[in-house]
Design a protein around this motif. Sequence first.
Motif, PDB file in Angstrom:
ATOM      1  N   GLU A  84       0.803  -1.222   0.000  1.00 59.09           N
ATOM      2  CA  GLU A  84       0.000   0.000   0.000  1.00 59.09           C
ATOM      3  C   GLU A  84       0.834   1.268   0.000  1.00 59.09           C
ATOM      4  OE1 GLU A  84      -2.328   0.685   3.487  1.00 59.09           O
ATOM      5  OE2 GLU A  84      -0.978  -0.455   4.769  1.00 59.09           O
ATOM      6  N   PRO A 115       2.958   4.679  -7.445  1.00 58.46           N
ATOM      7  CA  PRO A 115       2.278   4.033  -8.577  1.00 58.46           C
ATOM      8  C   PRO A 115       3.232   3.318  -9.529  1.00 58.46           C
ATOM      9  CG  PRO A 115       1.281   6.169  -8.161  1.00 58.46           C
ATOM     10  CD  PRO A 115       2.485   6.072  -7.240  1.00 58.46           C
ATOM     11  N   LEU A 135      -8.189  -2.642  -6.647  1.00 57.74           N
ATOM     12  CA  LEU A 135      -7.751  -1.260  -6.475  1.00 57.74           C
ATOM     13  C   LEU A 135      -8.917  -0.307  -6.692  1.00 57.74           C
ATOM     14  CD1 LEU A 135      -4.408  -1.413  -8.506  1.00 57.74           C
ATOM     15  CD2 LEU A 135      -4.603  -1.086  -6.039  1.00 57.74           C
ATOM     16  N   ARG A 188      -6.480   4.929  -7.740  1.00 56.63           N
ATOM     17  CA  ARG A 188      -5.207   4.214  -7.605  1.00 56.63           C
ATOM     18  C   ARG A 188      -4.921   3.404  -8.871  1.00 56.63           C
ATOM     19  NH1 ARG A 188      -0.205   3.944  -5.128  1.00 56.63           N
ATOM     20  NH2 ARG A 188       0.160   1.992  -4.007  1.00 56.63           N
ATOM     21  N   ASP A 233      -3.763   5.703 -11.644  1.00 53.32           N
ATOM     22  CA  ASP A 233      -2.359   6.097 -11.483  1.00 53.32           C
ATOM     23  C   ASP A 233      -1.417   4.971 -11.903  1.00 53.32           C
ATOM     24  OD1 ASP A 233      -3.112   8.561 -10.504  1.00 53.32           O
ATOM     25  OD2 ASP A 233      -2.924   7.981  -8.395  1.00 53.32           O
TER      26      ASP A 233
END
Length: 426
Positions: free
Chosen positions: A177, A181, A203, A207, A210
């Motif tokens: 986490e 990216p 995801l 996120r 990215d």
Amino acid sequence: MAAGAPRIFVSHLSGVAVFDPTGDQVGRVRDLVVMLRVGRRSPRLLGLVVELTTRRRVFLPMTRVTGIESGQVITTGVLNVRRFEQRPTERLVFGDLLDRRVRLVETDEEVTVLDLSVQQLPARRDWEVDRVFVRRGKGGAFRRSKGETTLVEWSAVTGFSLEEQAQGAESLLATFEQLRPADLANVLHHLSAKRRAEVAAALDDDRLADVLEELPEDDQIEILGKLQEERAADVLEAMDPDDAADLLAELPEEEKERLLSLMQPADAADMRRLMAYEEKTAGGLMTTEPIVLRPDATVADALARIRNPDLSPSLAAQVYVCRPPDETPTGKYLGTVHFQRLLRDPPYTLVSSLLDDDLQPLTPDAALPVVAGFFATYDMVAAPVVDEAGSLLGAVTVDDVLDHMLPDDWRETEFHLDDEGGAHGT
């Protein structure tokens, strides 16, 4: 480590630095390789997948690990730099075992694997998986559930050898986490296609957007094709417009039009406008969402816009002052105000009094070499793109220029930093 060595949970090894005996870091742990055994015997821990500073992933046998302590792995210093390739008899802990649905032998109850622990065998250099941390009921590491969590012996569960048809991804994501990216994209690229799709599905849209921007084109198309169409459209909307347009342009015409029809009209219009330009021109490279301010805006207004954490550093480096309307294509483009200039003037100062209007903006049909030359000549990190009518169409950022100047497979190219911080390809 000798007899009585402490139990180590694999989630604590994700991203841990790997050092040679002299104290120099050689890479970071990205996964663990185990070999399942017949019956209920605990799997052997064969070694670690280590990502070197060059981004190459190599195999580090546990026989060359001299210590795992204080958040670091110490090696003998002998490291085979041949690229890691998973063998059919091997399983990756993060990639294949976490989030699996298995069963407790005693009750036949289905549980979810949240973590595993490993331990070195007494008086030997062999390691094995000894315990499994599971949750009863449905749900992974981030999903609220009333299910009880418990630590059981490996022999108390069954089902790891079966092909998982709908494996979750919450526990795997928990281990990564904190990754940027680009680094998470590198993790996804090395997973199996099945596991990659499962992680992408877990995801959130922002996120995933990215991460998609950092993946090779083939991976982008593969992941997008496995999403529900409505979600695929949402993810495209969350991407930077220029990256989303590049991805859409690679899709079959029918699929592209179907996704555009599911997007918000304004976003779809931006995509169509960007796809109308040749790929390697300023129009094809630009984003349609730069910071646009009216002439009566103040330095305080500009700094408030720049503070937006969702902006990339290159887009936040300057603001563009234009007549209304504020959305691209804007009214007449008046000039640019650079971030450094904003820091030197009082908050109440009008941005219109700080304009850098000496540089000619780029035209949308300016070819890539012209755009690159502009950035190199004037030491810019972003540049305005203006049409013949004087309207601001968007801005080109230096990262997009580099993306299109580097070889198509540049994301696969290894690099490293020398002692002085310079990057070199290998």
